[in-house]
Design a protein around this motif. Structure first.
Motif, mmCIF file in Angstrom:
data_model
loop_
_atom_site.group_PDB
_atom_site.id
_atom_site.type_symbol
_atom_site.label_atom_id
_atom_site.label_comp_id
_atom_site.label_asym_id
_atom_site.label_seq_id
_atom_site.Cartn_x
_atom_site.Cartn_y
_atom_site.Cartn_z
ATOM 1 N N VAL A 29 0.874 -1.172 0.000
ATOM 2 C CA VAL A 29 0.000 0.000 0.000
ATOM 3 C C VAL A 29 0.913 1.224 0.000
ATOM 4 N N PRO A 30 0.697 2.202 -0.884
ATOM 5 C CA PRO A 30 1.570 3.379 -0.916
ATOM 6 C C PRO A 30 1.683 4.052 0.457
ATOM 7 N N PRO A 32 1.838 7.174 1.532
ATOM 8 C CA PRO A 32 0.894 8.232 1.922
ATOM 9 C C PRO A 32 -0.464 7.688 2.359
ATOM 10 N N ILE A 33 -0.923 6.611 1.752
ATOM 11 C CA ILE A 33 -2.194 6.014 2.165
ATOM 12 C C ILE A 33 -2.027 5.341 3.526
ATOM 13 N N ARG A 34 -0.903 4.681 3.735
ATOM 14 C CA ARG A 34 -0.628 4.079 5.047
ATOM 15 C C ARG A 34 -0.557 5.159 6.127
ATOM 16 N N ASP A 35 0.038 6.289 5.790
ATOM 17 C CA ASP A 35 0.135 7.390 6.755
ATOM 18 C C ASP A 35 -1.253 7.910 7.127
ATOM 19 N N TYR A 36 -2.139 7.966 6.139
ATOM 20 C CA TYR A 36 -3.504 8.405 6.423
ATOM 21 C C TYR A 36 -4.201 7.407 7.350
ATOM 22 N N HIS A 37 -3.981 6.140 7.117
ATOM 23 C CA HIS A 37 -4.534 5.081 7.976
ATOM 24 C C HIS A 37 -4.079 5.303 9.423
ATOM 25 N N ALA A 38 -2.792 5.557 9.612
ATOM 26 C CA ALA A 38 -2.248 5.784 10.954
ATOM 27 C C ALA A 38 -2.842 7.047 11.580
ATOM 28 N N ARG A 39 -3.038 8.057 10.760
ATOM 29 C CA ARG A 39 -3.597 9.304 11.256
ATOM 30 C C ARG A 39 -5.037 9.122 11.730
ATOM 31 N N SER A 53 -7.911 -2.847 7.542
ATOM 32 C CA SER A 53 -6.482 -2.823 7.855
ATOM 33 C C SER A 53 -5.654 -2.613 6.588
ATOM 34 N N ASN A 54 -4.414 -2.205 6.765
ATOM 35 C CA ASN A 54 -3.494 -2.117 5.631
ATOM 36 C C ASN A 54 -3.293 -3.477 4.980
ATOM 37 N N PHE A 55 -3.287 -4.521 5.786
ATOM 38 C CA PHE A 55 -3.076 -5.866 5.260
ATOM 39 C C PHE A 55 -4.247 -6.276 4.359
ATOM 40 N N GLU A 56 -5.460 -6.020 4.818
ATOM 41 C CA GLU A 56 -6.613 -6.322 3.969
ATOM 42 C C GLU A 56 -6.581 -5.474 2.703
ATOM 43 N N ALA A 57 -6.140 -4.224 2.836
ATOM 44 C CA ALA A 57 -6.028 -3.354 1.664
ATOM 45 C C ALA A 57 -5.100 -3.961 0.617
ATOM 46 N N GLN A 58 -4.030 -4.588 1.057
ATOM 47 C CA GLN A 58 -3.121 -5.242 0.116
ATOM 48 C C GLN A 58 -3.847 -6.325 -0.675
ATOM 49 N N TRP A 86 -8.746 1.621 -3.363
ATOM 50 C CA TRP A 86 -9.329 1.196 -4.645
ATOM 51 C C TRP A 86 -8.856 2.087 -5.779
ATOM 52 N N SER A 87 -8.807 3.409 -5.541
ATOM 53 C CA SER A 87 -8.370 4.343 -6.583
ATOM 54 C C SER A 87 -6.938 4.045 -7.011
ATOM 55 N N HIS A 88 -6.087 3.796 -6.033
ATOM 56 C CA HIS A 88 -4.703 3.424 -6.347
ATOM 57 C C HIS A 88 -4.660 2.128 -7.147
#
Length: 247
Positions: A29-30, A32-39, A53-58, A86-88
């Motif tokens: 996952v890029p 910046p998207i991971r950073d948004y998740h953490a935020r 989760s980021n893992f499910e996003a993968q 999804w956009s990515h």
């Protein structure tokens, strides 16, 4: 291994290490998207569990690219993390459409999409039971991601199938398209809500979760028995049901 039983890990430490290893061995996952998740987790502790989760996003990125998806419908947007995923996954020439009940969430999501440069996402605000039937896409979607109110799942599935009938004008989901439903095991309560399941507490009876469980069971049963669908329920995260529309 030859046994079909799903084996989880002996303790949380091992489970975390295996997850980290699997994440590092999978499509990323890029950042910046991971950073948004953490935020979101940091700033919205009260409701950040609505986010995947980021893992499910993968896994979702891999799935979308596996079938060459270019159009995604998301039922349940929250604050926009998964829509960015999804956009990515589908690229700037693709299209993501979101349905979100909560206007505040939708505004936060739109701000996040703009900040991160995702211009191919739009969102319809209102109850999905009302906004979903109003959709009339010029091209059918390749993937529909359902991650909204759990009691609404059976109704969403019924409407998706109705709007994707063979020969239908402006059909919603294309033949061979995928319906991805999240949270279809609910900590295993969907499969077993007896006292053997430690997640069934003394607060379960009469709770919202006690109303969610029958609805999710109905959804899973309908998917499994419908001749128009081919399905596989993945016992990862909180359960992800993948259903391929045959016709």
């Amino acid at each position: 291994m030859k046994e079909g039983k799903t084996l989880l890990y002996a303790n949380d430490t091992l489970a975390e290490r295996v997850t980290e290893y699997a994440e590092s061995s999978s499509i990323p996952v890029p950042q910046p998207i991971r950073d948004y998740h953490a935020r979101v987790i940091k700033e919205r502790e009260i409701d950040s569990n609505y986010m995947i989760s980021n893992f499910e996003a993968q896994a979702l990125i891999f799935l979308s690219r596996l079938i060459g998806a270019k159009r995604v419908l998301e039922i349940g947007v929250y604050v926009g993390y998964s829509a960015m995923v999804w956009s990515h996954a589908i690229g700037p020439q693709g299209k993501v459409t979101g349905l979100e009940y909560n206007g505040e969430y939708a505004e936060i999501a739109k701000k996040a999409w703009k900040e991160h440069g995702y211009s191919n996402i739009d969102v319809h605000v209102g109850a999905a039971a009302e906004t979903l039937p109003k959709l009339s896409p010029s091209e059918p979607y390749d993937i529909i991601f359902v991650d909204a109110d759990k009691t609404g799942y059976p109704g969403y599935l019924s409407k998706i199938l109705e709007m994707s009938a063979p020969g239908a004008k402006n059909r919603l989901l294309r033949p061979g398209g995928i319906i991805v439903a999240d949270n279809v095991l609910r900590r295993g309560l969907v499969a077993d809500d007896s006292s053997d399941n430690p997640w069934k507490t003394d607060k379960y009876d009469g709770s919202q979760e006690s109303r969610n469980i029958p609805a999710i069971r109905e959804y899973n049963k309908t998917v499994a028995e419908n001749d128009r669908l081919e399905a596989f329920l993945v016992p990862l995260w909180d359960g992800v049901h993948l259903a391929r529309l045959v016709d």
